[in-house]
Design a protein around this motif. Structure first.
Motif, PDB file in Angstrom:
ATOM      1  N   GLU A 137     -30.668 -63.228 -15.265  1.00  0.00           N
ATOM      2  CA  GLU A 137     -30.758 -63.901 -16.572  1.00  0.00           C
ATOM      3  C   GLU A 137     -31.902 -63.322 -17.400  1.00  0.00           C
ATOM      4  N   ASN A 165     -28.807 -67.661 -24.977  1.00  0.00           N
ATOM      5  CA  ASN A 165     -28.075 -67.132 -26.130  1.00  0.00           C
ATOM      6  C   ASN A 165     -28.959 -67.149 -27.373  1.00  0.00           C
ATOM      7  N   HIS A 208     -24.019 -65.441 -23.374  1.00  0.00           N
ATOM      8  CA  HIS A 208     -24.890 -66.397 -22.679  1.00  0.00           C
ATOM      9  C   HIS A 208     -25.343 -65.777 -21.360  1.00  0.00           C
ATOM     10  N   GLU A 230     -27.192 -66.750 -18.930  1.00  0.00           N
ATOM     11  CA  GLU A 230     -27.147 -67.610 -17.739  1.00  0.00           C
ATOM     12  C   GLU A 230     -25.726 -67.748 -17.220  1.00  0.00           C
ATOM     13  N   ARG A 231     -24.751 -67.784 -18.122  1.00  0.00           N
ATOM     14  CA  ARG A 231     -23.351 -67.893 -17.695  1.00  0.00           C
ATOM     15  C   ARG A 231     -22.878 -66.580 -17.067  1.00  0.00           C
ATOM     16  N   SER A 242     -24.231 -66.116 -13.597  1.00  0.00           N
ATOM     17  CA  SER A 242     -23.476 -66.960 -12.670  1.00  0.00           C
ATOM     18  C   SER A 242     -22.150 -66.298 -12.290  1.00  0.00           C
ATOM     19  N   ARG A 243     -21.489 -65.683 -13.267  1.00  0.00           N
ATOM     20  CA  ARG A 243     -20.221 -64.998 -12.990  1.00  0.00           C
ATOM     21  C   ARG A 243     -20.433 -63.773 -12.111  1.00  0.00           C
ATOM     22  N   ASP A 276     -18.113 -69.889 -14.181  1.00  0.00           N
ATOM     23  CA  ASP A 276     -18.692 -70.119 -15.512  1.00  0.00           C
ATOM     24  C   ASP A 276     -17.882 -71.226 -16.177  1.00  0.00           C
ATOM     25  N   LEU A 312     -18.742 -73.636 -18.168  1.00  0.00           N
ATOM     26  CA  LEU A 312     -19.001 -73.920 -19.590  1.00  0.00           C
ATOM     27  C   LEU A 312     -18.162 -73.027 -20.498  1.00  0.00           C
ATOM     28  N   SER A 313     -18.060 -71.731 -20.133  1.00  0.00           N
ATOM     29  CA  SER A 313     -17.223 -70.834 -20.944  1.00  0.00           C
ATOM     30  C   SER A 313     -15.754 -71.200 -20.820  1.00  0.00           C
ATOM     31  N   ASP A 355     -15.185 -73.973 -23.168  1.00  0.00           N
ATOM     32  CA  ASP A 355     -15.113 -73.416 -24.531  1.00  0.00           C
ATOM     33  C   ASP A 355     -13.731 -72.830 -24.804  1.00  0.00           C
ATOM     34  N   LYS A 411     -14.081 -67.478 -14.037  1.00  0.00           N
ATOM     35  CA  LYS A 411     -14.872 -68.599 -14.538  1.00  0.00           C
ATOM     36  C   LYS A 411     -14.826 -69.824 -13.638  1.00  0.00           C
TER      37      LYS A 411
END
Length: 461
Positions: free
Chosen positions: A83, A90, A286, A288-289, A292-293, A299, A301-302, A305, A353
């Motif tokens: 990260e 972001n 992002h 952080e996302r 994670s991936r 992910d 959160l994505s 979205d 994700k």
């Protein structure tokens, strides 16, 4: 994006995840594997050196030794350093200025700059509710001006006409003056593709920047050029006060070296990723996302979205009501589900994700990729409305007609019908709210699938 890096890092970190105590000896091999994974991903060497030094320092420090699960803490350290390498959070565009907010787009030839202008215009109109004007200051390619005009019409933003016999500064100033009169919020200025070594072209964009004083100067660069992307961005950042980067063609880049190198080399954040050819294929970046991936943690959160933006809610609710009330689910509904899944990046994009799905990607690869779903949609489109509603009608001669009409084989039609039958059975179990029954039928998916797919969902070809 990041498939190769993700696979290598997951393998490297698996062995250390269960360690009760970390020492310099037992993390040495893992650190070497992580280092090799980064270098193979075409991450710039200075970035790799800094990254490895920080991970090693933290891994052998107090935060790990005091933990009850040192192996897991080590993985968290790798995640947080990923990260940090990419920018931690972001960085949104600076749009809270006196309108119009002027954004200058710079980049190399062929990096996808004009396409990115169209995508960004759509993003600003839809997500930020901004009134957008686009203008091309590329006076060397008439086709570039025409391309931007076409894109502006597609994404429903205003286009300011320009021609090759005008000067870039005059074009941009006229567009900004027009925007002020029309109370336009954002002006996107496209520029000619140029090489960093082309002194005359670099002098031209410097003069343009000085004349219009943009609030954002975004550098558009092709992710597939790896660490060269970061080096090119550095050359541009020395000539122009860049405020951010748009990394394009990330859907074709399995390595991810550019994303991990650009922030460190240029000091500027990646603000957006171009993730496909469609004019909505632009995602805010992002770190952080993405970290994670990379580590196979998903992910969510994505994914949320994507669901918010790309799923036709009315259609989804209509199907849900039909299934819950009557237990009905026909081939037309199945086709719509396939199309929506493809719009969200396909099965592989979804699995990226979803947490814990990394190990299942190989099992699904080639069985539910975009080509497969397009073939399935073509088969369903070759059916009559009555056949879609009553699949039991589809026998020998009908199968041959459907296969011929969709350019497929009869065996492909058989496979699709088998998959649909499995899906239909699951949907019927949802009638009257039988979700618990459906979960049991799917092999306990609700309590973790343990690496198994729903029976028959992805039969081997």
């Amino acid at each position: 994006m990041f498939e190769n890096l993700s696979e290598r890092l997951s393998q490297s970190l698996k062995a250390i995840g269960g360690r009760g105590r970390l020492t310099e000896d037992n993390i040495k091999d893992t650190l070497r594997e992580v280092r090799m994974a980064l270098l193979e991903a075409d991450v710039a060497l200075p970035v790799v050196k800094t990254f490895m030094a920080r991970v090693k320092e933290r891994a052998l420090g107090a935060e790990v030794n005091k933990s009850l699960t040192p192996g897991q803490v080590f993985i968290k350290i790798v995640q947080s350093e990923l990260e940090a390498a990419m920018g931690e959070a972001n960085q949104p565009l600076k749009l809270n200025v006196q309108p119009p907010a002027v954004i200058l787009m710079a980049g190399l030839q062929g990096a996808g700059k004009t396409t990115s202008v169209g995508k960004l215009a759509r993003h600003l109109r839809e997500k930020h509710k901004k009134k957008v004007l686009v203008v091309s200051a590329d006076v060397y390619r008439p086709a570039a001006i025409k391309q931007l005009e076409t894109l502006a019409a597609e994404v429903e933003v205003e286009f300011f006409p320009s021609s090759t016999d005008e000067k870039p500064v005059a074009i941009a100033n006229a567009a900004i003056a027009h925007a002020k009169k029309k109370f336009i919020d954002v002006v996107l200025v496209d520029t000619a593709g140029r090489q960093a070594i082309d002194e005359a072209m670099m002098a031209e964009i410097k003069a343009l920047h000085e004349a219009i004083n943009p609030v954002e100067t975004l550098f558009v660069v092709d992710a597939m050029t790896g660490q060269d992307a970061a080096n090119t961005a550095k050359a541009f950042s020395e000539a122009l006060p860049l405020t951010g980067v748009i990394l394009t063609k990330t859907d074709g880049d399995a390595r991810g070296g550019a994303a991990l190198s650009i922030r460190h080399i240029t000091g500027q954040p990646i603000k957006f990723l171009g993730v496909g050819e469609k004019n909505d294929a632009l995602e805010p970046f992002h770190p952080e996302r993405v970290a994670s991936r990379i580590l196979g943690m998903g992910d969510v959160l994505s994914l949320i979205d994507d669901l918010e933006q790309k799923v036709d809610k009315e259609k989804a609710e209509k199907v849900a009501r039909k299934v819950m009330k009557e237990g009905k689910f026909d081939l037309a509904d199945f086709r719509d589900q396939l199309a929506q899944m493809r719009d969200m990046g396909g099965m592989m994009g979804l699995m990226d994700k979803l947490p814990g799905m990394g190990n299942m990607k190989e099992q699904v690869k080639g069985q539910m990729d975009d080509r497969t779903t397009l073939r399935m949609e073509a088969i369903i489109n070759s059916m009559t409305p009555r056949e879609r509603q009553f699949p039991d009608l589809i026998k020998g001669s009908r199968k041959r007609r459907i296969a011929a009409g969709s350019g497929t084989q009869v065996q492909d039609v058989n496979k699709l019908l088998k998959q649909f039958l499995q899906m239909q059975k699951m949907m019927k179990k949802m009638k009257g709210g039988g979700m618990a029954k459906m979960m049991r039928a799917m092999g306990g998916m609700g309590g973790g699938m343990g690496g198994k797919l729903p029976p028959g969902m992805f039969p081997k070809r």
